[in-house]
Scaffold this motif. Structure first.
Motif, short mmCIF file in Angstrom:
data_model
loop_
_atom_site.label_atom_id
_atom_site.label_comp_id
_atom_site.label_asym_id
_atom_site.label_seq_id
_atom_site.Cartn_x
_atom_site.Cartn_y
_atom_site.Cartn_z
N ASP A 1 59.76 -81.08 -51.63
CA ASP A 1 59.92 -82.35 -53.38
C ASP A 1 61.14 -83.55 -53.01
O ASP A 1 60.86 -83.94 -54.39
CB ASP A 1 60.65 -80.59 -54.36
N GLY A 2 61.37 -83.81 -52.07
CA GLY A 2 62.69 -84.38 -51.72
C GLY A 2 63.65 -84.38 -53.01
O GLY A 2 64.67 -86.01 -52.37
N ASN A 3 63.93 -83.24 -53.14
CA ASN A 3 65.33 -83.13 -54.19
C ASN A 3 66.40 -82.52 -53.53
O ASN A 3 67.09 -81.94 -54.16
CB ASN A 3 64.80 -82.87 -55.44
N GLY A 4 66.52 -82.44 -52.09
CA GLY A 4 67.35 -81.23 -51.68
C GLY A 4 66.33 -79.68 -51.74
O GLY A 4 67.26 -78.94 -51.12
N SER A 5 65.15 -79.35 -52.16
CA SER A 5 65.25 -77.59 -52.28
C SER A 5 64.02 -77.68 -51.19
O SER A 5 63.39 -78.08 -50.06
CB SER A 5 63.71 -77.91 -53.81
N ASP A 6 64.31 -76.26 -51.12
CA ASP A 6 63.29 -75.94 -50.17
C ASP A 6 62.45 -75.04 -49.78
O ASP A 6 62.08 -74.21 -50.74
CB ASP A 6 64.76 -75.01 -49.45
N ARG A 7 61.57 -75.56 -49.28
CA ARG A 7 59.79 -74.56 -49.67
C ARG A 7 59.04 -74.66 -48.65
O ARG A 7 59.35 -74.45 -47.99
CB ARG A 7 58.85 -76.21 -50.32
N VAL A 8 57.57 -73.59 -48.91
CA VAL A 8 57.59 -73.24 -47.34
C VAL A 8 56.15 -73.11 -47.56
O VAL A 8 55.89 -73.02 -48.77
CB VAL A 8 57.66 -71.59 -47.76
N ALA A 9 55.08 -74.11 -46.57
CA ALA A 9 54.01 -73.46 -46.97
C ALA A 9 53.43 -73.41 -46.07
O ALA A 9 53.80 -72.95 -45.22
CB ALA A 9 53.73 -75.39 -46.30
N TYR A 10 52.40 -72.99 -46.46
CA TYR A 10 51.04 -71.40 -45.44
C TYR A 10 49.66 -72.16 -45.61
O TYR A 10 49.85 -72.26 -46.71
CB TYR A 10 51.38 -70.52 -45.18
N LEU A 11 49.14 -71.48 -44.42
CA LEU A 11 47.66 -71.82 -44.40
C LEU A 11 46.79 -70.93 -44.67
O LEU A 11 47.67 -69.41 -43.38
CB LEU A 11 47.23 -72.82 -43.55
N THR A 12 45.76 -70.72 -45.16
CA THR A 12 45.13 -68.71 -45.01
C THR A 12 43.98 -69.73 -44.10
O THR A 12 43.99 -70.72 -43.56
CB THR A 12 44.22 -68.68 -46.44
N VAL A 13 43.50 -68.77 -43.59
CA VAL A 13 42.01 -69.06 -42.37
C VAL A 13 41.01 -69.61 -43.54
O VAL A 13 40.55 -70.96 -42.69
CB VAL A 13 42.07 -68.42 -41.29
#
Length: 700
Positions: A380-392
């Motif tokens: 998000d570009g605001n210092g927040s921590d995010r997790v991205a994941y992909l399904t098959v």
């Protein structure tokens, strides 16, 4: 779709300031295939829905799941709270079992033939409380005191000795002993208090149909016209208006019989029936008949005497697997829950609709894992921590990969994009996070493809829209999918470039700014799929990339495009891992023989070997020399000590845990604990695990 583990929030805050652990459950296959039940299964005064399904993986390696659906908190929407796995397939459907105090219970058949057994289930998460051995029992009708002796009985159908014909049977609830078996075959058996004596009556679906006394087992009444494939007993109308309904699945004819004396009182057409059950629209209301259509159509709730459709709910998918009704979200309105799509190749979907407002309270389609393509960053570009994941894949394979973004602290789903990669039926996709342009947020690089269709795309971290994409039309892919991904600044312009390996083990380097082809290597033979890791830029050396294919481990110079070094290992390489810099740079190769070989990045000299548990997906080194590790093996995390001893340090987190070596590990002080984000065949979880055995399960 998440669960917050609050039992150790205070511990986490004292140690590191980290909020808490969570689990995210993508959709599973065949929701409701073995039934859906609504009840207060933990005895806390609120209802939950338990939905049966399969893990979202291969049809050849599916596991049965029991998913608990409930609000995330007071006034919150419905979400999956827990999922419990069971290694064998359920037969028939869930039925209500006698409660234990304030807590409701369920029962279901597991296994088949001589090994079939009845599981008594309860609690949240759902647990197997007791197992009743029941050879050759193939379908449960329910549990009640049929013969009025003060003890519970199991009413079911049995194939007796493994044949195709089924017969009504009554078993002792305590030990499964057979108390009575009908001499007449039937397709269904139901029970209820149909007359004035203490015992219940059994109603068998056959031609002729029969009503059988629960004590003497004498036939009280025979109906020459026969009952349809399904029989349901309920309280129809006002007062003690007990009756039963006979439903013919294929013709769709429903006939209602009222007791005292038994008599057909009405009949109506309900079209082709996939499933039917007795439901109530209010706790104190009369029983109704719910019909799930067998083809494209609807879910209807009908008055049992007139057949009038009181509620009609559109079902956008093909067929209905199971239905249940109850106030699951605690708003005073009953919901209808049903699963659909099981009889077609389209999406499998679980629905919950408010029967008062007819608004949709919940909808989730199936997704297929393993969900181990993970990355973490400031998206998000605001210092927040995010997790991205992909399904098959999603929607039973026809919608490709879904990219989902979660809040790293809470597990809250923030946004998603479906069909981000055309990877249905193919190999698991891969992704990475990095800063590719001048905006504040980091970007997401995804790669994958279906069989012959390589696909790589750079996505904006906020909008998830393409910044650039290359696909099967790139000649460098040469008809192969993409199996591995690493980031390295190959052209030294300050922006990471995408280094991918195709199924032919060809390195393809794409400019991180625009996706233009920078370089492709020759094809390297071998199997299985390649693994890839970028090495840190060492003093006086250009960026290097390590590539494995089969038993070959190769180092390429990404500036000169030359092969720097190569070695042959003892077994096919399943995963690669790198740590350290300069002279301390190490490269570990996990072999298919569960041996981890540690090599110098500078020379590929073998420095150390360590035995790992079978089915290990190598994860994280606990020392600089590679003698101690945190690994994912099977469905748990293990600590491997310097002597090769493996100790489980987590609970069961699901099969194919961290497949492809994609877990995210952040160590605490002195490696006393680890903040781990990992994926398996049915969930993505963030949890804290301790290296010491005394911490096992403490943070779940």
């Amino acid at each position: 779709m998440r669960i917050m583990f609050s039992a150790w929030i205070a511990i986490g805050c004292l140690a590191s300031g980290w909020a808490s652990a969570w689990e995210d459950y993508p959709g599973f296959l065949s929701p409701g295939y073995a039934g859906i039940e609504v009840g207060d299964f933990d005895g806390d005064g609120s209802r939950e829905a338990v939905v049966t399904g399969y893990t979202g993986y291969s049809w050849l390696e599916m596991e049965t799941m029991l998913a608990v659906l409930a609000p995330g908190g007071p006034g919150q929407p419905l979400e999956f709270q827990h999922i419990t796995r069971w290694p064998t397939q359920f037969k028939g459907t869930l039925v209500a079992a006698p409660p234990d105090g304030a807590a409701d219970r369920m029962a279901v058949i597991s296994g088949e033939g001589a090994t079939s057994q009845i599981l008594i289930l309860g609690g949240v998460p759902v647990q197997v409380l007791r197992i009743v051995q029941a050879p050759y029992v193939s379908a449960l009708s329910g549990i009640a005191d049929v013969d009025a002796d003060g003890l519970m009985d199991i009413v079911a159908l049995t194939t007796i000795n493994g044949g195709w014909t089924r017969y009504p049977v009554v078993l002792d609830f305590a030990d499964g002993a057979v108390k009575w078996t009908s001499a007449a075959a039937a397709t269904d058996v139901a029970f209820g208090q149909l007359d004035g004596d203490a015992a219940l009556e059994l109603v068998t679906a056959a031609t002729p149909g029969q009503v059988v006394d629960g004590v003497t087992h004498a036939v009280e009444w025979t109906y020459a016209g026969g009952f349809g494939e399904r029989v349901l007993v309920g309280r129809f109308g006002t007062g003690p208006a007990i009756g039963f309904v006979s439903i013919s699945r294929w013709s769709g004819l429903a006939q209602v019989f009222q007791s005292a004396p038994y008599s057909p009182v009405s009949e109506f057409d309900v079209d082709e029936v996939a499933t039917a059950r007795i439901v109530r629209l209010a706790d104190d209301g009369p029983d109704r008949i719910a019909i799930g259509n067998g083809q494209w159509g609807s879910v209807t709730v009908r008055d049992a005497l007139s057949g009038q459709a009181l509620i009609t709910l559109p079902n956008p998918e093909h067929g209905v697997s199971a239905m249940a009704v109850g106030d699951v979200d605690g708003d005073g309105h009953f919901e209808m829950l049903w699963g659909s799509g099981l009889t077609s190749s389209g999406a499998d979907v679980l629905f919950a609709v408010d029967l008062t407002t007819l608004s949709e309270d919940f909808r989730q389609g199936d997704e297929q894992g393993p969900y181990s393509a993970l990355a973490r960053g400031d998206l998000d570009g605001n210092g927040s921590d995010r997790v991205a994941y992909l399904t098959v894949s999603a929607n039973s394979g026809y919608s490709g990969s879904v990219l989902r973004i979660l809040d790293a602290d809470t597990g809250q789903r923030l946004r998603e994009r479906i069909n981000v990669l055309d990877s249905w039926g193919g190999v698991p996709p891969v992704l990475a996070v990095g800063q590719f342009d001048a905006d504040p947020q980091e970007e997401i690089l995804v790669a994958g493809g279906y069989l012959y269709d390589g696909n790589v795309a750079l996505l904006d971290g906020v909008t998830l829209e393409d910044q650039w994409r290359v696909d099967r039309n790139l000649p460098a892919f040469n008809g192969y999918s993409v199996h591995a991904l690493a980031l390295a600044d190959v052209n030294l312009d300050g922006v990471p470039d995408a280094v991918v390996a195709t199924g032919a083990a060809k390195l393809v380097v794409l400019d991180g700014r625009n996706g233009n082809l920078l370089w492709q290597s020759v094809t390297i033979s071998g199997s299985p799929y390649p693994a890839l890791v970028a090495l840190p830029v060492l003093a006086n050396r250009a960026p290097l990339i390590a590539l494995s294919k089969g038993q070959g481990l190769y180092l390429f110079d990404l500036e000169t495009h030359l092969l720097v070094d190569s070695i042959s290992t003892k077994a096919d390489i399943a995963a690669l891992r790198q740590w350290g810099t300069e002279a301390d740079c190490r490269l570990a190769a996990l072999g298919a023989d569960a041996v981890i070989g540690v090599y110098s990045c500078n020379s590929l000299d073998l420095l150390n070997e360590q035995i790992a548990p079978p089915d290990t997906a190598f994860l994280y080194p606990l020392d600089a020399d590679g003698t101690r590790y945190l690994v994912a093996a099977g469905s748990k995390f293990y600590r491997i000590d310097a002597d090769g001893n493996a100790t489980a340090i987590s609970r069961d987190l699901g099969r194919l845990l961290n497949a492809g070596n994609s877990g995210i590990v952040t160590p605490g002080p002195n490696n006393a604990y680890f903040d781990v984000i990992a994926g398996s065949t049915y969930m993505v979880t963030r949890t804290r695990i301790g290296e010491d055995i005394i911490f096992v399960g403490n943070f779940d």
